[in-house]
Structures are given as structure tokens and as C-alpha cells.
Design an enzyme around this catalytic site. Structure first.
Site, PDB file in Angstrom:
ATOM      1  N   LYS A  47      33.174  37.229  28.436  1.00 13.37           N
ATOM      2  CA  LYS A  47      33.782  36.234  29.324  1.00 13.37           C
ATOM      3  C   LYS A  47      32.711  35.555  30.174  1.00 13.37           C
ATOM      4  CE  LYS A  47      34.625  39.981  32.563  1.00 13.37           C
ATOM      5  NZ  LYS A  47      35.554  41.042  32.909  1.00 13.37           N
ATOM      6  N   TYR A  89      15.239  20.629  55.512  1.00 17.03           N
ATOM      7  CA  TYR A  89      16.352  20.154  56.330  1.00 17.03           C
ATOM      8  C   TYR A  89      16.468  20.929  57.635  1.00 17.03           C
ATOM      9  CZ  TYR A  89      18.174  17.567  52.321  1.00 17.03           C
ATOM     10  OH  TYR A  89      18.332  16.690  51.288  1.00 17.03           O
TER      11      TYR A  89
HETATM   12  C1  LIG Z   1      35.118  42.281  32.807  1.00 18.98           C
HETATM   13  C2  LIG Z   1      35.964  43.357  32.343  1.00 18.98           C
HETATM   14  C3  LIG Z   1      35.410  44.537  31.800  1.00 18.98           C
HETATM   15  C4  LIG Z   1      33.940  44.809  31.754  1.00 18.98           C
HETATM   16  O1  LIG Z   1      33.490  45.322  32.985  1.00 18.98           O
HETATM   17  P1  LIG Z   1      31.948  45.677  33.212  1.00 18.98           P
HETATM   18  O2  LIG Z   1      31.921  46.362  34.501  1.00 18.98           O
HETATM   19  O3  LIG Z   1      31.222  44.400  33.211  1.00 18.98           O
HETATM   20  O4  LIG Z   1      31.561  46.542  32.066  1.00 18.98           O
HETATM   21  C5  LIG Z   1      36.265  45.480  31.275  1.00 18.98           C
HETATM   22  N1  LIG Z   1      37.602  45.282  31.294  1.00 18.98           N
HETATM   23  C6  LIG Z   1      38.174  44.184  31.837  1.00 18.98           C
HETATM   24  C7  LIG Z   1      39.638  44.054  31.825  1.00 18.98           C
HETATM   25  C8  LIG Z   1      37.371  43.201  32.384  1.00 18.98           C
HETATM   26  O5  LIG Z   1      37.926  42.109  32.905  1.00 18.98           O
END
Ligand SMILES: *Cc1c(COP(=O)(O)O)cnc(C)c1O
Length: 819
Positions: free
Chosen positions: A489, A714
Site C-alpha cells: 500500500k 525566511y
Molecule cells: C499496513 C498493514 C500491515 C502491515 O503492517 P507493518 O507494521 O508495516 O508490517 C498489516 N496489516 C494491515 C491490515 C495493514 O493495514
């Protein structure tokens, strides 16, 4: 003619192996341990070695690629390969090493052995550049310097070779003795010795002594007393010794080093005379590697004037393949530094792993290969291109052009690189993946420059090998049969999209997961065929989900109802995933929602529940373990309730990265690996065992001197009360460098030195305080890497590594490296 030839029957005899030899007359020319690098299948012997993976698992793949000779140690059923020769030994790695040693001892040539903490490969490649005109050289391919790489390298020695250059690398005591016997060098080069902890040794001295074991029998040793501190010269191996030093008396005693933007002038005392050299590099590592090559030439008896000419012409070497966006929607794989058949096989394999474009093109130069007849070599290359399914060849070089009739695919040939460039306006490229692979002297970097989109000076480098190793790190923690869902993702946590997914697909993860349907569609369009779970499937995306065979996460009765309603009447068994809320309080079904869920599922045939899962809220924190256990228990109980009514058993999964590290009892049927793949795991102290995947780099645009009292940026927030020097660099908050890093909170690395920001971070740039340092326009600046980790950056602005990584904006170009 190559003379490393053995009948398989002879090798069986050598190993005293239990052999099944339906074809005892087969001749072995090549050894391999990686079923992907097959070039000459009939003449290859595959060793099923236990490395990261168990080589026995790849016998089927090797057989498919045409291999008919195997060395194995496990008792498996090989009945399916009745026409193949099998040698059974106790230890396949030992057998490989024995065979290489046997080949080494048959040849009487000078061999240079190189070891040290850094610089081995560069020194080897540069010595090759320097000595190539005079000797017929055999050398380690790429950085083949391990317990497997060394024997594969030494096996290549033939009667034609007059000099061998091999590197040796070790990670623990006992290993160098083995490598020393295989290489048996007559000349030894110790490049340098770094900090002990970095390489798995107790102390620096222990490490030094272990490395010196490579040189037990050398006639000549080239070293710096700076790196052999603690040992007297008489304790060092070698009948003759040649020393170099930048800070003391030595045979080659460097007195001054002056670097400018592209070059360095080095002054030294040698045989009581002062000599001055110029080299085309200005970074510290290259300067040291040059000095080592220089010392080696002098030690070998070259006159200072001769050595000078060679050193001035050295060119940078790169051992990595880079995947970059190209012109006309092409992807470019840049390997413009070397061309030999074994590295070509590896590069073609990487080309093959790209699914984003239907067409695959190779731009190849004449090959450099010792001791081979041209017809034989190029016939082999033609077969290789067919096996690796290359669609189009552009051949550059007189030899390759003269072999045109050997190639059955779409092919055009040009005698020189310049001819190709002259014709570029009429050669069409569009929507293809192009591998650019050429021997050094063809200067293919000119071609890659023309075909790649101009790279903005701020880039995020992604090391794909590191990602694959991290995947393996977590796989090693899994009980047999537990599947892996890789979380890609948010553009793979900011690291890329199809580039990462291609690699994960190649390494056979079982599932991918994305947040939104759009991300899944992009992956499908780039040729990803793995099942893909979509975690936030909005109704507006249902049509695309069905069209692209994506699998929605169902987290509520209402989304379930609307999805069932949306699916066509004739649909059957569309795969979905049920999310349970066991404590996160975000998305998912709870106990009281089950009756409605089960009723909906029972009433339809349109769906099949592929998996049931939940997300744990604190897998990295011991203090919440009790809560975690409650979550796991709730999950199991809800799962049981659902399956009682379903009558089948969907896969179960609950663990994220830190969960895989800490909760082996909860692996169930699958795990969901996320940030760990990208090199971070809050459950591991200092992420030990993981490789750094991402490096964010930028450059210095301008350097300014400040007078006392002047302010920077700035709102006049940056002040150097006593004046000083600042460097402006090309990264700002729009690139993902948070404004909170301003005013000294954030730090970056320039030429190995950590320097703070000064003043506020601007949209596209920021300023660094480089007072007292030698910094020039164009210098590389590291925003984060393995030394200056995202973990530290996250602490500086009170956030977590996830946010730093995913914030690197999409306008920062990603370049993918593969070794
Ligand atoms: C992002 C996610 C993971 C992975 O988590 P990590 O800590 O990055 O390994 C696992 N399960 C779900 C539902 C997630 O959204």
C-alpha cells in the site's frame, strides 16, 4: 581454447560421489548454484547448495532450463529427471570448493588475492583496467567473493590466462582459511580494515588476523601499516612487503592530497623522490582505492611514469543494475559497465522480471570473454536471448555485427556506439523495457543518458536485493507452509509500485495487499498476476475490482450487501476477505455483527471467503502483550463461529511485521509483512538482521560564506553569530522533507560529515551549516541511508519511520538497483 573441461564421470570420481550417470560422457564447462544464471545448459553442473534458500528446491527449475548435471546432498526423489546425471555428496558446498581448488592447482599463473573491509571489488576492477593490456586476466565476476562466489570465480581459470585477480570476503572466523586454499594467491592486497562490530568479529585485531589468512603463502604483500596496527611488520605474511601510508613512513608515502570538483592531485615520496599524480576522482573512498592500485603497480615493478598514465585514465565502475524511467514510456535497465555472458544472464533475468511493458529489448555490445571462439560464444548468446525471451536486439560492435546471422529475433546492428547514436532519431522506442549492456570501452553510458529521462538531483535509491533479503529474513521465521501477504500500500511504503511488486512476484510471495483499488489496477496494468487484496474498496471502485480481478476486504455488513448486489447474477465464488475488529476499533466485524454477516454469506453463491483476518494494535510492545493475546483469542473464537456456518475454512492471518518477529505462536495460515520488507521493525533492536532498502540523496546547489550577524532564510530564523559557511541543497518540504527539520533539528551527511539544517525548510530547498568543511557545488548530500537512518530522523521530529518513508513525495525520482 578454454581448458576448464571435465567429463562428468571424472568429476564423480574426484568427489568419490555416489553417482547415477545415464550420460557419463557429458562435458562440464560451467558451474552454477543459481538456476537463473544458466547460459550453457548442456555444459553446466548445478550444485544444490544451502545458501539463503535450499538449492535442492531449484532443481526442477534448473532442469526446465536445460541443466542435466547435478551435485546434491539430500535424499530426494529425482525420478522425474531420468536423463540427468546426479552426483550425491555429503556437502555440496565443500564439493564445489574442492573442484575449484583442483582447477586452481592445475594452473601455474600469478594470482592476486584481495581482501579487506571495503574497496575489494573496485580495486579488482581497476587493476583489471590497469593490467589488461599486458596480461590475459581472469577475475572474479562482479563481487563474487563469498564461500560460493570464490570457487565459481576460480573455476574460470584456463590455460590461456596469465594473471588471476580474485577477491575474498568473510563474515566469520574460519572462513578465510577455506578461501585462501581455493585462491592460493602469490600476491596479496589488504585494502583496509573497518570497525569490527560491522562484520561480526569480536575485535579489530581478531578480524585483521583472520583476513591475513588469505595471504599465508604470498610472495608479496601490499598493505598500509595504518590498517595493520598492533602487528609488527615481521608478523605479517609475505616474503616481500610493500607498504603505503597517508600519515607516516612507508614505501609509498603520501604527503598531500588536494581535491577539486572532479579530480585530485596526490603527492608522494617514493624511493626518495617526490612524485605527483592526478586521478579523476575526488571522494575519499576512490582516492584510497587509487592509492592501493598505485602501490600495487609500483610493487609489481612498474616505473612511476608508467603507473601515472594508467591511473589518470581509470573510470568509475558500477556493479549494480539500475532501473530508471526512460523516454517514450520505456523502462531502462542501465548496465553500461560490463559485458560478459554470466553477467548478461543475470541482467536478462532482471529484464525478464519486468512485466510493465510487453516488449523487451536488449542493446548489447561485443562481449569481452577470454579463451572462447567467437562463433561458439555468440551462438551461446543467441540461445540465451531465446531462452530469456528477448524480443528485440540492437547489437553494437564489429564482432556482433559479423555474427548477425546467428540471431533469429528482430535485430539491427551498428559497428560503433557513435553509429547507433547517429541513427537514434530514426530508431523507434516505445512502451518497452530496454536493457543497456555494454563493455566498458563502448561507453554505453552515452546511450543510457540519451534514453533515460533527466534525473532530478534528488533521488530515492531503492535496493531491490536488500528488499529480497528482508523478505527472506521474515520467511526464515515462518513455520513451513505459512503463506506471505506482502503489503504494498501507499506506493509500497513510498518505495515504488510495480517495480517492488514485480520483485515480490518473482520471489513468490502468495498475496499482495493495497489500500485502494487504484493501486491494484496500476499493478494489474503493469503485469502483476498475484492475487491482490484491496483494503478500502469503495462502491465507486466495484466495477474496476471485478474487471481487474482484485479481492476486496469486507469490513461491514453494508459494504458486503452492496458488493453482493453489484456482482452480476451469474457470478460464483468471487474472492473476498473478511476483516474482524478485535481491538483496533477502526474497521471490521465484531461479535454482535456475526449473525448478519453469516446470514448474508449463506444466502449467496456469488462469494467465496478466501481469508479471515484481524489487525493487532501493539505487536511491537511487550507491555501490551496481554491485550495482544486477548485479540488473538477473540479472533480464533470469531473465526470458529464463522466457519461453523460456512462449512469451509478460509485462511487465517493476524500478524504484521513486528508480530512475525515476536509472536511465532500466532502465524496461523498467513502473515502480512509490511515495513519490515523495507528495512524497519520496531520489535528488533536497531533493526538488526534487516537491510536498508531506501537511500534519499540530493545535491548542493550553492555554497555561501556568511558574515557575523547575517541571517539565513525566511523570517531570519537562521543565525551564525560568528559567521560561517552554508550550503543550499535541493530538497524541501514539497519533496517530503518535513518543515519540522528546520533550524538545526534535522541533519544530513555531506562527504561523510553530519551537518545540521539552518533556518527554515523552504518548499523546494533548505540550507545546511557547513562551517569549517570543504563543500562544493554539486556535492552529494545524504538525507537518509543506513548510517543516518530513518529511525533517527523519525525521532528528531517525533514521528515514526512509516511517516518519513511514505512522505517522500512522488516528484522525487525513484531509481531501483539490483546486483
Ligand atoms: C499496513 C498493514 C500491515 C502491515 O503492517 P507493518 O507494521 O508495516 O508490517 C498489516 N496489516 C494491515 C491490515 C495493514 O493495514
Amino acid at each position: 581454447m578454454s581448458s576448464s573441461l571435465f567429463y562428468i564421470a571424472k568429476i564423480a570420481e574426484l568427489f568419490a560421489a555416489k553417482a547415477i550417470l545415464p550420460n557419463p560422457d557429458m562435458v562440464i564447462r560451467k558451474l552454477l548454484t543459481d538456476s537463473r544464471t544458466v547460459v550453457d545448459p548442456e555444459g553446466s553442473l548445478f550444485f544444490a547448495v544451502h545458501a539463503q534458500r535450499n538449492g535442492h528446491d531449484f532443481i526442477a527449475h534448473a532442469y526446465q532450463n536445460g541443466i542435466r548435471n547435478f551435485v546434491v546432498s539430500e535424499n530426494r526423489n529425482f525420478d522425474a529427471y531420468a536423463d540427468a546425471n546426479f552426483l550425491r555428496v555429503n556437502d555440496t558446498l565443500k564439493a564445489l570448493q574442492e573442484l575449484a581448488t583442483f582447477n586452481r592447482n592445475r594452473h601455474h599463473l600469478n594470482v592476486i588475492g584481495i581482501t579487506g573491509s571495503n574497496g575489494k571489488t573496485i580495486v579488482k576492477e581497476w587493476l583489471f583496467q590497469l593490467l589488461n593490456a599486458e596480461y590475459h586476466i581472469v577475475k572474479s565476476p562482479k563481487s563474487f567473493n563469498s564461500q560460493i562466489g570464490v570457487p565459481l570465480s576460480v573455476w574460470q581459470i584456463t590455460d590461456d590466462d596469465t594473471l588471476g585477480i580474485f577477491e575474498a570476503g568473510i563474515s566469520k572466523p574460519g572462513e578465510m582459511e577455506i578461501l585462501g586454499k581455493i585462491i592460493n594467491p602469490s600476491i596479496g592486497i589488504l585494502t583496509n580494515i573497518g570497525e569490527a562490530h560491522a562484520e561480526g568479529f569480536g575485535s579489530k585485531k581478531e578480524k585483521l588476523k583472520e583476513k591475513l589468512k588469505l595471504f599465508t603463502n604470498v610472495e608479496l604483500l601490499i598493505y598500509s601499516p595504518y590498517y595493520t596496527e598492533g602487528l609488527k611488520s615481521s608478523e605479517l605474511p609475505g616474503k616481500k612487503k610493500f607498504s603505503w601510508s597517508t600519515n607516516g613512513v612507508a614505501d609509498l608515502q603520501i604527503t598531500t592530497i588536494t581535491s577539486t570538483q572532479e579530480k585530485s592531485i596526490i603527492e608522494a615520496i617514493y624511493q626518495q623522490k617526490t612524485i605527483t599524480y592526478q586521478i579523476p576522482f575526488n571522494d575519499k573512498a576512490s582516492i584510497e582505492n587509487c592509492i592501493i592500485c598505485w602501490a600495487t603497480l609500483l610493487a609489481l615493478g612498474y616505473a612511476p611514469e608508467e603507473a601515472k598514465l594508467g591511473l589518470a585514465k581509470l573510470t568509475r565502475v558500477s556493479m549494480r543494475l539500475a532501473l530508471i524511467n526512460g523516454i517514450e514510456n520505456c523502462s531502462i535497465i542501465d548496465d553500461s559497465y560490463s559485458a560478459d555472458s554470466s553477467s548478461l544472464a543475470i541482467a536478462l533475468d532482471f529484464l525478464n522480471l519486468q512485466n510493465q511493458h510487453p516488449k523487451k529489448t536488449l542493446i548489447l555490445s561485443d562481449l569481452y570473454e577470454t579463451g572462447r571462439k567467437d562463433e561458439e560464444l555468440y551462438a551461446e548468446i543467441a540461445a540465451l536471448l531465446q531462452q530469456k525471451r528477448v524480443d528485440r536486439l540492437i547489437g553494437i560492435g564489429v564482432k556482433l555485427s559479423s555474427m548477425a546471422n546467428l540471431f533469429a529475433l528482430e535485430a539491427t546492428f551498428y559497428p560503433t556506439t557513435q553509429d547507433f547514436i547517429n541513427n537514434l532519431p530514426v530508431i523507434s522506442f516505445a512502451n518497452e523495457t530496454i536493457l543497456i549492456k555494454g563493455a566498458r570501452r563502448f561507453e554505453f553510458e552515452r546511450i543510457s543518458k540519451m534514453l533515460t529521462l533527466k534525473i532530478h538531483d534528488t533521488i530515492l535509491e531503492i535496493n531491490l536485493n536488500a528488499l529480497a533479503e528482508n523478505l527472506q529474513f521474515y520467511r526464515n521465521k515462518l513455520t513451513n507452509g505459512v503463506k506471505v501477504m506482502a503489503m504494498v500500500k501507499a506506493f509500497s511504503y513510498g518505495s515504488g509500485s510495480f517495480e517492488i511488486a514485480n520483485l515480490l512476484q518473482y520471489h513468490k510471495v502468495d498475496y499482495l495487499a493495497v489500500a485502494y483499488a487504484d493501486e491494484g489496477i496500476a499493478l494489474r496494468k503493469a503485469g502483476i498476476t498475484l492475487p491482490i487484496m484491496v483494503m478500502s474498496p469503495e462502491p465507486s471502485a466495484f466495477e474496476a475490482i471485478i474487471k481487474y480481478k482484485l479481492e476486496p476486504e469486507i469490513y461491514s455488513a453494508s459494504i458486503l450487501k452492496s458488493f453482493i448486489h453489484f456482482l452480476p447474477e451469474q457470478e460464483a465464488g468471487f474472492k473476498v476477505h473478511i476483516k474482524l475488529d478485535t481491538g483496533m476499533r477502526r474497521l471490521g466485524f465484531e461479535k454482535e455483527d456475526l449473525p448478519q454477516l453469516l446470514e448474508l454469506l449463506q444466502k449467496t453463491n456469488k462469494l467465496k471467503v478466501e481469508t479471515i483476518f484481524t489487525h493487532l494494535v501493539a505487536t511491537d510492545q511487550v507491555k501490551h502483550d496481554e491485550f495482544t493475546n486477548v485479540q488473538i483469542a477473540k479472533f480464533s473464537s470469531l473465526y470458529n463461529e464463522i466457519t461453523k456456518s460456512l462449512n469451509y475454512f478460509p485462511l487465517r492471518h493476524v500478524l504484521n511485521t513486528s508480530g512475525i518477529s515476536r509472536l511465532p505462536q500466532a502465524q496461523f495460515d498467513m502473515v502480512r509483512a509490511g515495513i519490515g520488507l523495507y528495512g524497519f521493525d520496531a520489535a528488533l533492536a536497531r533493526n538488526s538482521g534487516l537491510q536498508t532498502v531506501a537511500v534519499l540523496k540530493t545535491t548542493v546547489t550553492q555554497v555561501k560564506n556568511l558574515k557575523p550577524g547575517e541571517t539565513v532564510g525566511y523570517s531570519r530564523l537562521g543565525i551564525l553569530p560568528n559567521g560561517g559557511k552554508i550550503a543550499t541543497v535541493k530538497i524541501g518540504y514539497a519533496d517530503g522533507y518535513n518543515r519540522k527539520f528546520g533550524n538545526g533539528v534535522g541533519k544530513m551527511l555531506i562527504n561523510g560529515k553530519m551537518v545540521p539544517t539552518i533556518g527554515s525548510i523552504c518548499m523546494d530547498m533548505c540550507m545546511l551549516d557547513v562551517s569549517g568543511l570543504e563543500v562544493n557545488t554539486g556535492d552529494e548530500v545524504i538525507v537518509f541511508n543506513h548510517q543516518h537512518s530513518i529511525v533517527d530522523l523519525a525521532k528528531q521530529i517525533d514521528t515514526i519511520p512509516y511517516e518519513i518513508l511514505t512522505n517522500v513525495s512522488q516528484r522525487v525520482k525513484r531509481v531501483y538497483f539490483y546486483e
